[in-house]
Design a protein around this motif. Structure first.
Motif, PDB file in Angstrom:
ATOM      1  N   GLY A 111      -1.203   5.257   3.929  1.00  0.00           N
ATOM      2  CA  GLY A 111      -2.424   4.970   3.184  1.00  0.00           C
ATOM      3  C   GLY A 111      -2.679   3.330   3.090  1.00  0.00           C
ATOM      4  O   GLY A 111      -2.177   2.793   4.134  1.00  0.00           O
ATOM      5  N   HIS A 113      -2.943   0.106   0.397  1.00  0.00           N
ATOM      6  CA  HIS A 113      -2.685  -0.373  -1.036  1.00  0.00           C
ATOM      7  C   HIS A 113      -3.621  -1.788  -1.157  1.00  0.00           C
ATOM      8  O   HIS A 113      -3.256  -2.683  -0.310  1.00  0.00           O
ATOM      9  CB  HIS A 113      -1.109  -0.649  -1.396  1.00  0.00           C
ATOM     10  CG  HIS A 113      -0.253   0.496  -1.349  1.00  0.00           C
ATOM     11  ND1 HIS A 113       0.274   1.108  -2.386  1.00  0.00           N
ATOM     12  CD2 HIS A 113       0.133   1.178  -0.247  1.00  0.00           C
ATOM     13  CE1 HIS A 113       1.070   2.122  -2.061  1.00  0.00           C
ATOM     14  NE2 HIS A 113       0.771   2.300  -0.650  1.00  0.00           N
ATOM     15  N   PHE A 130      -9.023   4.474  -2.575  1.00  0.00           N
ATOM     16  CA  PHE A 130      -7.575   3.799  -3.202  1.00  0.00           C
ATOM     17  C   PHE A 130      -7.960   3.049  -4.280  1.00  0.00           C
ATOM     18  O   PHE A 130      -9.086   2.304  -4.390  1.00  0.00           O
ATOM     19  CB  PHE A 130      -7.044   2.897  -1.934  1.00  0.00           C
ATOM     20  CG  PHE A 130      -6.894   3.821  -0.753  1.00  0.00           C
ATOM     21  CD1 PHE A 130      -5.781   4.760  -0.520  1.00  0.00           C
ATOM     22  CD2 PHE A 130      -7.575   3.787   0.468  1.00  0.00           C
ATOM     23  CE1 PHE A 130      -5.612   5.246   0.593  1.00  0.00           C
ATOM     24  CE2 PHE A 130      -7.464   4.186   1.728  1.00  0.00           C
ATOM     25  CZ  PHE A 130      -6.229   5.108   1.453  1.00  0.00           C
TER      26      PHE A 130
END
Length: 271
Positions: A111, A113, A130
């Motif tokens: 993913g 961040h 996100f």
């Protein structure tokens, strides 16, 4: 010429998100001639769709400036070199000391961040996917960070790199690939495009002398130096042009395609 290794953005892909039809034909001609093609990019795996949709590429891709080896056909991770969490947070602290307005993000194998403010565009697809939050709150020791990012809204990419690189050199490799935005890309120590490309070529019994590589930015420098025939785009960054042994015509003139066409024409039948 047994292997062609190419960067994507600014080398074969324009700001309009398109790869020219001439460039597509040139890569297909390589494959038809038995020359292997591998793409070597700073992009994460989720942003490889131009290769699949425009080139029909289904091979291995070296992503995240060499930190990730990705199987595009199976859409799966083959290997990753991660930065330790302690190194990420310490690099963040050191950069913040010299550049208080810096903001940060981290690519992981699973993913992304990002801190509040890292992305200015409120309609960004990343913000839809996100949720921004301080990295120390969202990253854990289990997250494999393959690329750590720092951005500042002041100064130039080259100036930001010169300011930051010396103070974090013991923690991460630092480079940049954005022509205008002061955005730095950091990898684990010893990780860059050349290292992973060299390993990939060796796994296929291909030596550096038989590799033709294309790139345009500082994150391509090591790859252009390593390849037997490293071509910097005439439209590229001065550092890339200085590092490369050869120069390809300007991106707007389909420079990569021109070089590939000429080198294929020079090959002996059956070579």
């Amino acid at each position: 010429m047994r292997l062609v290794a190419s960067d994507i953005d600014g080398t074969i892909l324009g700001h309009d998100g398109r790869i020219s039809s001439r460039t597509v034909r040139a890569f297909h001609a390589c494959i038809d001639a038995g020359v292997e093609v591998v793409f070597v990019t700073g992009r994460p795996p989720r942003w490889l769709y131009p290769l699949r949709e425009q080139l029909g590429h289904s091979g291995t891709v070296i992503c995240s400036n060499g930190a990730v080896l990705w199987d595009l056909a199976e859409d799966k991770l083959l290997s990753a070199r991660a930065i330790g969490l302690d190194a990420v947070l310490e690099a963040r602290r050191l950069i913040k000391n010299v550049c208080p307005d810096a903001l940060f993000a981290a690519e992981t194998v699973s993913g992304f961040h990002l801190e509040p403010g890292f992305i200015e565009n409120p309609t960004s697809e990343l913000l839809a996917e996100f949720t921004p939050a301080p990295l120390h709150q969202t990253l854990t020791a289990e997250d494999a960070v393959v690329k750590f990012l720092a951005v500042t809204r002041s100064g130039t990419p080259d100036a930001f790199l010169a300011q930051v690189q010396p103070i974090v050199a013991h923690l991460v490799e630092t480079t940049h690939s954005a022509p205008h935005t002061a955005l730095l890309e950091m990898s684990a120590p010893g990780v860059n495009k050349a290292v992973t490309l060299a390993e990939y070529a060796a796994s296929r019994g291909i030596e550096a002398a038989d590799v033709v590589a294309f790139g345009d930015m500082p994150n391509d420098v090591e790859m252009l130096r390593w390849a037997g025939h490293g071509y910097a785009m005439a439209s590229g960054h001065p550092e890339a042009i200085t590092a490369a042994g050869y120069q390809a015509p300007h991106f707007d003139d389909d420079g990569v395609a021109q070089v590939i066409e000429a080198r294929l024409a020079e090959r002996k039948p059956g070579a």
